[in-house]
Design an enzyme around this catalytic site. Sequence first.
Site, PDB file in Angstrom:
ATOM      1  CG  ASP A 102      32.859   9.431 -30.962  1.00 47.90           C
ATOM      2  OD1 ASP A 102      32.295   8.599 -31.704  1.00 47.90           O
ATOM      3  OD2 ASP A 102      33.529   9.105 -29.963  1.00 47.90           O
TER       4      ASP A 102
ATOM      5  CB  CYS B  10      29.517   3.803 -33.080  1.00 45.21           C
ATOM      6  SG  CYS B  10      28.266   4.679 -32.141  1.00 45.21           S
TER       7      CYS B  10
ATOM      8  CG  PHE C 290      28.447  13.692 -29.680  1.00 43.59           C
ATOM      9  CD1 PHE C 290      27.132  13.581 -29.218  1.00 43.59           C
ATOM     10  CD2 PHE C 290      28.665  14.263 -30.929  1.00 43.59           C
ATOM     11  CE1 PHE C 290      26.066  14.015 -30.008  1.00 43.59           C
ATOM     12  CE2 PHE C 290      27.603  14.700 -31.712  1.00 43.59           C
ATOM     13  CZ  PHE C 290      26.299  14.575 -31.257  1.00 43.59           C
TER      14      PHE C 290
HETATM   15  N1  SAH Z   1      34.092  10.806 -27.928  1.00 40.46           N
HETATM   16  C1  SAH Z   1      33.910  10.090 -26.682  1.00 40.46           C
HETATM   17  C2  SAH Z   1      32.821   9.039 -26.740  1.00 40.46           C
HETATM   18  C3  SAH Z   1      31.460   9.565 -27.167  1.00 40.46           C
HETATM   19  S1  SAH Z   1      30.169   8.561 -26.670  1.00 40.46           S
HETATM   20  C4  SAH Z   1      35.236   9.511 -26.242  1.00 40.46           C
HETATM   21  O1  SAH Z   1      36.237   9.651 -26.951  1.00 40.46           O
HETATM   22  O2  SAH Z   1      35.277   8.875 -25.192  1.00 40.46           O
HETATM   23  C5  SAH Z   1      28.800   9.578 -27.003  1.00 40.46           C
HETATM   24  C6  SAH Z   1      28.602  10.701 -26.032  1.00 40.46           C
HETATM   25  O3  SAH Z   1      27.545  11.512 -26.541  1.00 40.46           O
HETATM   26  C7  SAH Z   1      28.192  10.352 -24.618  1.00 40.46           C
HETATM   27  O4  SAH Z   1      29.093  10.925 -23.724  1.00 40.46           O
HETATM   28  C8  SAH Z   1      26.800  10.989 -24.424  1.00 40.46           C
HETATM   29  O5  SAH Z   1      26.633  11.555 -23.133  1.00 40.46           O
HETATM   30  C9  SAH Z   1      26.813  12.065 -25.455  1.00 40.46           C
HETATM   31  N2  SAH Z   1      25.535  12.483 -26.037  1.00 40.46           N
HETATM   32  C10 SAH Z   1      24.535  11.722 -26.506  1.00 40.46           C
HETATM   33  N3  SAH Z   1      23.591  12.469 -27.089  1.00 40.46           N
HETATM   34  C11 SAH Z   1      24.012  13.763 -26.983  1.00 40.46           C
HETATM   35  C12 SAH Z   1      23.488  15.008 -27.420  1.00 40.46           C
HETATM   36  N4  SAH Z   1      22.347  15.082 -28.095  1.00 40.46           N
HETATM   37  N5  SAH Z   1      24.196  16.116 -27.163  1.00 40.46           N
HETATM   38  C13 SAH Z   1      25.375  16.052 -26.479  1.00 40.46           C
HETATM   39  N6  SAH Z   1      25.917  14.896 -26.073  1.00 40.46           N
HETATM   40  C14 SAH Z   1      25.244  13.762 -26.310  1.00 40.46           C
END
Ligand code: SAH
Length: 395
Positions: free
Chosen positions: A299, A339, A227
């Site tokens: 995350d 979160c 993520f």
């Molecule tokens: N770690 C990041 C913030 C994560 S926010 C930082 O430090 O900035 C959550 C992220 O998860 C988003 O970018 C979203 O696109 C992604 N996301 C949501 N569901 C997902 C999934 N099932 N598989 C992969 N990515 C996903």
Amino acid sequence: MIDVILKKGKEKAVMQRHPWLFSGAVERVKGKPANGDVVRLVDAQGKFLAYGFYNSQSRVALRLLEWNEDVQINDDWFRKKIGVAVNGRANILADGNTNTCRLIFSEADYLPGLIVDKYADYLSLQILTSGIENNKAVIIDELQKLLKPKGIFDKSDAGSREHEGLETTSGVLAGSPPPELVEVKENGLTYGINIAEGQKSGFYCDQRDNRRIVAEHTAGKKVLDCFSYTGGFTLNSLRFGAANVTSVDSSALAIDTLKKNIELNKLDAAKHSAIQSDVNKQLRKFKEEGEKFDVIVLDPPKYAPSRSALDRASRAYKDLNRIAMLLLNSGGLLATYSCSGAMDIDTFKQVLAWAALDAGKEVQFIYQFCQPEDHPVRASFPEGEYLKGLLCRVI
Ligand code: SAH
């Protein structure tokens, strides 16, 4: 000013200065206030309790603002609250290595429904309540006076506006439109932020401290950043000397921006690979392939939007963490976050204990993460605490 009469027996939360008053606690409204009007909350005997923003459509009928009857909720009140919040962030911006942070965090900064994020010379606003919407002009004016931004962008496209009967809005509120990628600095690293198209208000500045803390454990290590969004944990790890970092995110725009961020910081692209995929699928694929890592970051987005979703969310967190534990070399580190406000730290620890049992691993919690100082938790509003995480040693 219109009086709203509180039901008998509902005084406790109000007296404890909780900023939400649910519609079920309202006995009667004397008159017809418009959504967003400031009203007086009184008890059955007509005794003053608090001032608050009224909304007839929302489950939260009143957003309480002041408990002192002599204080007037006028332009000056908004200017003062904004000033206190903005001054409170000076520490974060002081060393010049960071020029992005949350300046105003809604209830936690006594301005229910107003979120302001700073991205270098630009500000991004989210307005989630009709009371704040009604006072937009003075808010913009004060932000301009205090911060002299090049532009202020409205990112009020959150679904929660619907509960207040507000349309979603987006666009330039003042000054010039932000460039497609605004360059910001966080802990000395540069990020291109797409304010208009990016998620949330453009960047997850709530992980600022945690990115640095995790990165300090990555020198010489093989890191998996799940993520990853635009690479917060990835960039910090590469800078701290990770042997290599793999980033996984389902969003093409996030991956694209992440790659640009690696270039912007002149980090070694040969040590990085990005995979646009669903994390759950990708982790299973790594498992089939026998791939292992030294450090894994998880995350994920909010799995439990409400308390009622907690059971389901707990199972999803457990499954995600279980599979990540299986991908770690013995003694490897898992930096795992939630979160979801509904998931408290003790429940999260329990979920991780279950995940460890199922994975057949021993887990030590070696550090507890929380939200940073620009996302304060107001003592009378525990709901504002949402980000938590654990650094786990997995054996
Ligand atoms: N770690 C990041 C913030 C994560 S926010 C930082 O430090 O900035 C959550 C992220 O998860 C988003 O970018 C979203 O696109 C992604 N996301 C949501 N569901 C997902 C999934 N099932 N598989 C992969 N990515 C996903």
